[in-house]
Design a protein around this motif. Structure first.
Motif, PDB file in Angstrom:
ATOM      1  N   ASN A 378       0.811  -1.212   0.000  1.00 24.23           N
ATOM      2  CA  ASN A 378       0.000   0.000   0.000  1.00 24.23           C
ATOM      3  C   ASN A 378       0.850   1.270   0.000  1.00 24.23           C
ATOM      4  O   ASN A 378       0.373   2.347   0.385  1.00 24.23           O
ATOM      5  N   SER A 379       2.108   1.178  -0.402  1.00 24.63           N
ATOM      6  CA  SER A 379       2.983   2.353  -0.442  1.00 24.63           C
ATOM      7  C   SER A 379       3.995   2.189  -1.558  1.00 24.63           C
ATOM      8  O   SER A 379       4.313   1.072  -1.967  1.00 24.63           O
ATOM      9  N   TRP A 380       4.485   3.318  -2.039  1.00 27.63           N
ATOM     10  CA  TRP A 380       5.537   3.299  -3.049  1.00 27.63           C
ATOM     11  C   TRP A 380       6.323   4.604  -2.987  1.00 27.63           C
ATOM     12  O   TRP A 380       5.850   5.620  -2.464  1.00 27.63           O
ATOM     13  N   LEU A 381       7.524   4.549  -3.523  1.00 23.92           N
ATOM     14  CA  LEU A 381       8.448   5.676  -3.513  1.00 23.92           C
ATOM     15  C   LEU A 381       8.460   6.325  -4.888  1.00 23.92           C
ATOM     16  O   LEU A 381       8.521   5.634  -5.907  1.00 23.92           O
ATOM     17  N   VAL A 382       8.386   7.643  -4.913  1.00 25.17           N
ATOM     18  CA  VAL A 382       8.519   8.405  -6.148  1.00 25.17           C
ATOM     19  C   VAL A 382       9.935   8.968  -6.171  1.00 25.17           C
ATOM     20  O   VAL A 382      10.268   9.832  -5.345  1.00 25.17           O
ATOM     21  N   PRO A 383      10.819   8.494  -7.056  1.00 26.65           N
ATOM     22  CA  PRO A 383      12.220   8.916  -7.031  1.00 26.65           C
ATOM     23  C   PRO A 383      12.364  10.436  -7.090  1.00 26.65           C
ATOM     24  O   PRO A 383      11.699  11.118  -7.872  1.00 26.65           O
ATOM     25  N   GLN A 384      13.232  10.947  -6.220  1.00 23.23           N
ATOM     26  CA  GLN A 384      13.591  12.366  -6.149  1.00 23.23           C
ATOM     27  C   GLN A 384      12.383  13.276  -5.950  1.00 23.23           C
ATOM     28  O   GLN A 384      12.433  14.471  -6.256  1.00 23.23           O
ATOM     29  N   TRP A 385      11.309  12.741  -5.419  1.00 22.11           N
ATOM     30  CA  TRP A 385      10.109  13.544  -5.177  1.00 22.11           C
ATOM     31  C   TRP A 385       9.544  13.325  -3.779  1.00 22.11           C
ATOM     32  O   TRP A 385       9.310  14.269  -3.045  1.00 22.11           O
ATOM     33  N   GLY A 386       9.302  12.066  -3.411  1.00 24.73           N
ATOM     34  CA  GLY A 386       8.723  11.778  -2.113  1.00 24.73           C
ATOM     35  C   GLY A 386       8.138  10.377  -2.066  1.00 24.73           C
ATOM     36  O   GLY A 386       8.644   9.462  -2.725  1.00 24.73           O
ATOM     37  N   GLY A 387       7.087  10.205  -1.284  1.00 23.56           N
ATOM     38  CA  GLY A 387       6.483   8.891  -1.120  1.00 23.56           C
ATOM     39  C   GLY A 387       4.983   8.991  -0.939  1.00 23.56           C
ATOM     40  O   GLY A 387       4.441  10.041  -0.553  1.00 23.56           O
ATOM     41  N   HIS A 414       6.156   5.261   9.997  1.00 23.83           N
ATOM     42  CA  HIS A 414       7.289   4.353   9.827  1.00 23.83           C
ATOM     43  C   HIS A 414       7.643   4.198   8.346  1.00 23.83           C
ATOM     44  O   HIS A 414       8.830   4.155   7.981  1.00 23.83           O
ATOM     45  N   THR A 415       6.623   4.121   7.515  1.00 23.94           N
ATOM     46  CA  THR A 415       6.878   4.008   6.076  1.00 23.94           C
ATOM     47  C   THR A 415       7.512   5.275   5.536  1.00 23.94           C
ATOM     48  O   THR A 415       8.450   5.218   4.723  1.00 23.94           O
ATOM     49  N   PHE A 416       7.030   6.429   5.975  1.00 29.11           N
ATOM     50  CA  PHE A 416       7.620   7.689   5.537  1.00 29.11           C
ATOM     51  C   PHE A 416       9.078   7.785   5.965  1.00 29.11           C
ATOM     52  O   PHE A 416       9.925   8.305   5.219  1.00 29.11           O
ATOM     53  N   SER A 417       9.396   7.290   7.155  1.00 27.53           N
ATOM     54  CA  SER A 417      10.791   7.321   7.608  1.00 27.53           C
ATOM     55  C   SER A 417      11.671   6.466   6.706  1.00 27.53           C
ATOM     56  O   SER A 417      12.783   6.880   6.324  1.00 27.53           O
ATOM     57  N   THR A 418      11.182   5.289   6.348  1.00 31.03           N
ATOM     58  CA  THR A 418      11.946   4.421   5.449  1.00 31.03           C
ATOM     59  C   THR A 418      12.118   5.061   4.079  1.00 31.03           C
ATOM     60  O   THR A 418      13.204   4.993   3.474  1.00 31.03           O
ATOM     61  N   GLN A 419      11.065   5.693   3.576  1.00 30.67           N
ATOM     62  CA  GLN A 419      11.164   6.361   2.275  1.00 30.67           C
ATOM     63  C   GLN A 419      12.136   7.528   2.328  1.00 30.67           C
ATOM     64  O   GLN A 419      12.901   7.750   1.376  1.00 30.67           O
ATOM     65  N   MET A 421      14.760   7.747   4.220  1.00 33.10           N
ATOM     66  CA  MET A 421      16.113   7.178   4.211  1.00 33.10           C
ATOM     67  C   MET A 421      16.580   6.907   2.786  1.00 33.10           C
ATOM     68  O   MET A 421      17.730   7.196   2.427  1.00 33.10           O
ATOM     69  N   SER A 422      15.698   6.345   1.969  1.00 30.44           N
ATOM     70  CA  SER A 422      16.073   6.069   0.584  1.00 30.44           C
ATOM     71  C   SER A 422      16.303   7.354  -0.196  1.00 30.44           C
ATOM     72  O   SER A 422      17.239   7.446  -1.002  1.00 30.44           O
ATOM     73  N   LEU A 423      15.466   8.360   0.033  1.00 30.73           N
ATOM     74  CA  LEU A 423      15.613   9.617  -0.693  1.00 30.73           C
ATOM     75  C   LEU A 423      16.876  10.363  -0.295  1.00 30.73           C
ATOM     76  O   LEU A 423      17.447  11.110  -1.103  1.00 30.73           O
ATOM     77  N   LEU A 424      17.322  10.183   0.940  1.00 29.76           N
ATOM     78  CA  LEU A 424      18.552  10.849   1.393  1.00 29.76           C
ATOM     79  C   LEU A 424      19.801  10.062   1.039  1.00 29.76           C
ATOM     80  O   LEU A 424      20.912  10.574   1.202  1.00 29.76           O
ATOM     81  N   GLY A 425      19.639   8.831   0.576  1.00 26.79           N
ATOM     82  CA  GLY A 425      20.791   8.034   0.175  1.00 26.79           C
ATOM     83  C   GLY A 425      21.436   7.248   1.280  1.00 26.79           C
ATOM     84  O   GLY A 425      22.609   6.863   1.153  1.00 26.79           O
ATOM     85  N   LEU A 426      20.724   6.963   2.374  1.00 30.19           N
ATOM     86  CA  LEU A 426      21.290   6.142   3.436  1.00 30.19           C
ATOM     87  C   LEU A 426      21.512   4.726   2.936  1.00 30.19           C
ATOM     88  O   LEU A 426      20.677   4.180   2.196  1.00 30.19           O
ATOM     89  N   GLY A 431      22.474  -3.105  10.139  1.00 29.94           N
ATOM     90  CA  GLY A 431      21.243  -2.852  10.844  1.00 29.94           C
ATOM     91  C   GLY A 431      21.339  -1.846  11.960  1.00 29.94           C
ATOM     92  O   GLY A 431      20.407  -1.727  12.754  1.00 29.94           O
ATOM     93  N   CYS A 432      22.414  -1.116  12.045  1.00 28.96           N
ATOM     94  CA  CYS A 432      22.620  -0.102  13.085  1.00 28.96           C
ATOM     95  C   CYS A 432      22.452   1.272  12.455  1.00 28.96           C
ATOM     96  O   CYS A 432      23.219   1.654  11.554  1.00 28.96           O
ATOM     97  N   LEU A 433      21.459   2.025  12.906  1.00 32.88           N
ATOM     98  CA  LEU A 433      21.181   3.331  12.316  1.00 32.88           C
ATOM     99  C   LEU A 433      22.341   4.313  12.476  1.00 32.88           C
ATOM    100  O   LEU A 433      22.688   5.008  11.515  1.00 32.88           O
TER     101      LEU A 433
END
Length: 568
Positions: A378-387, A414-419, A421-426, A431-433
């Protein structure tokens, strides 16, 4: 013959004018020009030319000259070609071993030897240091190396802490990485410690393999970054498989371009009049703020929220009902058109930096649950835009709540936090933040260093290719600041002070961009020489033609008189 009074009279013809006077006037020449009038005419012509040459041209040259400050082109080119700085990433790993100091030093030497054998990336090296005291929160800790004690209680440049824990039960050696603390606990049996006579131990090999595994993705990221920069790469070469390169390229296309500040917009959209409000402030404080606070050394964030009722998705997107799963489904190709850009107020840039949009869509109960057909998510990432997250009302709710509580928003946060992370390039591992964030610090510092160096090279090429554009002194000042901070960033990287390197690289990037996009310089690029001719020709033509023709005529007269004197 006429007769009058008997007398005869004769008529004489009238006399015509003499032709001699006519011939004389036709062949008459103007009086010769006196020498005084010749010199007067020549003096007038020469005076006009002297005014033009000695006064007009210098004034024109001075008023239309383009000032070009001197730039260190060789230095700029050397930075662009990576000839000045070969970045290195020496990481410090503090080891706490509750054993005698001599045995601990022996263990560290064996572990360091095994770690160096595993490492195939010379620019990225882990250095093991022995902690003198147990790692206790808010306590003074020291690292002893070569007989020098270094306080590391608040040393942010310590990449990882390894704590050796003796146990008598369970499989050993084994390890446990703390998820929210840069610490690796290694459990070992007493018999696994190396002795003074041994040349190696399974414990040392195990620790080396675990450390190599923890920093494997970081090495791949840095090696891939170095491989895309010009200049010699032999001293830091690391070969990556085509699969890893493809994966890293795919991640880079999703991540946002670096910016010191990002603006986060959280939007709630619903096609009906409920939910009409959400407890977003409390949800952000509870689920998002801790993560954003941990990134303050890399980025700053501003946040705003909005609620839009009666906001349907794009009419071209038509969900289909799946009888098997009893849910409404969106095809994967419909996801790109789900955002209703025509009616949803999603401004692309708000605030100081780029905007990152997070959309929470609550569908009508008549089309719920709404999921992605191919994945069931029920979620997806829009590259270089958001989620985007679709929050389906639960079947337990008899009616959709008018206000969404913090607990109901928890899965979306929680999903927004994961998205994010991907948008910032983490990186995705380990598994350690804190370790992933420290990896991002090093990657960002290196990328900004290379970006600023590349911008200097582009500015040097522009300087040489377009000699007609002005270069003000502030551009030269920005270039000097860029090279200064680039050198400081490079030195900080080599010394393992990565937060300091990031700060200097950030300043260098900002100054390089400021120099390259200077307004007075960029505007002149679109004013070519053809425009200058079109402006000057109508002004100078009427003045220049009489002066040139008079000078040419006088020159011809002088040459003709000279030839006449020679022939006579």
């Amino acid at each position: 013959m006429a007769e009058t009074d008997g007398a005869t009279a004769s008529v004489e013809p009238l006399s015509t004018p003499s032709t001699d006077a006519t011939s004389v006037s036709a062949t008459a020449k103007p009086p010769p020009e006196t020498q005084e009038s010749i010199w007067l005419r020549r003096s007038v012509i020469v005076s006009f030319w002297l005014v033009v040459v000695l006064l007009g041209l210098p004034v024109w040259w001075k008023t239309t000259a383009i000032y070009r400050a001197e730039l260190p082109l060789e230095t700029m080119g050397a930075w662009a070609e990576s000839k000045v700085c070969q970045p290195a990433f020496p990481l410090k790993v503090a080891v706490e071993a509750p054993i005698p100091a001599q045995d601990a030093q022996h263990l560290l030497r064996d572990t360091q030897h095994s770690l160096d054998e595993l490492n195939d990336f010379s620019a990225h090296r882990l250095s093991l240091l022995l902690a003198d005291a147990p790692f206790v929160a808010n306590a003074s800790q020291q690292i002893v190396t070569d007989g020098i004690a270094v306080d590391v209680s608040h040393d942010e440049d310590i990449a990882l802490s390894v704590r050796l824990v003796p146990v008598e039960t369970g499989h050993t050696p084994r390890s446990l990485l703390q998820p929210y603390s840069p610490r690796l606990d290694v459990y070992y049996g007493p018999s696994q410690l190396p002795t003074a006579a041994s040349t190696g131990s399974p414990l040392a090999t195990y620790i080396a393999e675990e450390l190599h595994k923890l920093f494997g993705e970081e090495q791949a990221l840095l090696a891939h970054l170095l491989s895309k920069t010009p200049g010699p790469r032999a001293p830091v070469a690391k070969r990556l498989s085509s699969g890893i390169i493809a994966e890293l390229e795919h991640r880079s296309t999703r991540a946002l371009k670096y910016a010191p500040t990002y603006h986060l917009t959280f939007s709630l959209f619903t096609p009906i009049n409920i939910p009409s409000d959400w407890d977003i402030e409390s949800a952000l404080q509870r689920y998002m703020s801790p993560f954003l606070d941990s990134l303050t050394g890399i980025h700053n964030f501003t946040i705003d929220t909005q609620v839009q009722l009666y906001s349907g998705y794009t009419p071209t997107v038509r969900p289909e009902f799946d009888e098997q799963s009893k849910s409404w489904t969106l095809r994967k190709e419909d996801l790109s058109g789900f955002i209703n850009a025509a009616e949803w107020p999603l401004t692309p840039s708000i605030g100081a930096g780029p905007t990152v949009n997070f959309v929470l869509y609550v569908p009508d109960r008549s089309q719920s649950p709404l999921v992605v057909k191919e994945t069931g998510g029920n979620s997806w990432l829009v590259p270089q835009w958001g989620g985007v997250v679709i929050l389906n009302p639960t079947e337990a709710d008899e009616a959709a709540p008018a206000i969404m509580t913090r607990e109901a928003l928890a899965p979306a946060m929680h999903t927004f936090s994961t998205q994010l992370m991907s948008l910032l390039g983490l990186p995705q591992s380990p598994g350690c933040l804190p370790l992933r964030i420290s990896t991002l610090v090093r990657v960002r510092a290196a990328s900004l260093l290379f970006s600023a160096s590349s911008t200097l090279g582009a500015l040097a090429r522009l300087y040489n290719a377009l000699p007609s554009i002005p270069i003000p002194d502030k551009v030269a000042k920005s270039v000097d600041l860029t090279t200064e901070h680039l050198q400081l960033a490079c030195d900080s990287l080599k010394e393992g002070r990565f937060h300091s390197a990031l700060e200097h690289a950030r300043v260098a990037e900002a100054e390089a961009e400021k120099a390259f996009f200077e307004r007075s310089m960029v505007g002149q690029v679109y004013f070519p020489d053809e425009h200058k001719v079109a402006v000057y020709l109508p002004l100078l033509g009427p003045v220049a033609v009489p002066l040139i023709m008079a000078a040419l005529k006088e020159l011809q007269t002088t040459i003709r008189n000279f030839k006449a004197r020679r022939s006579s």
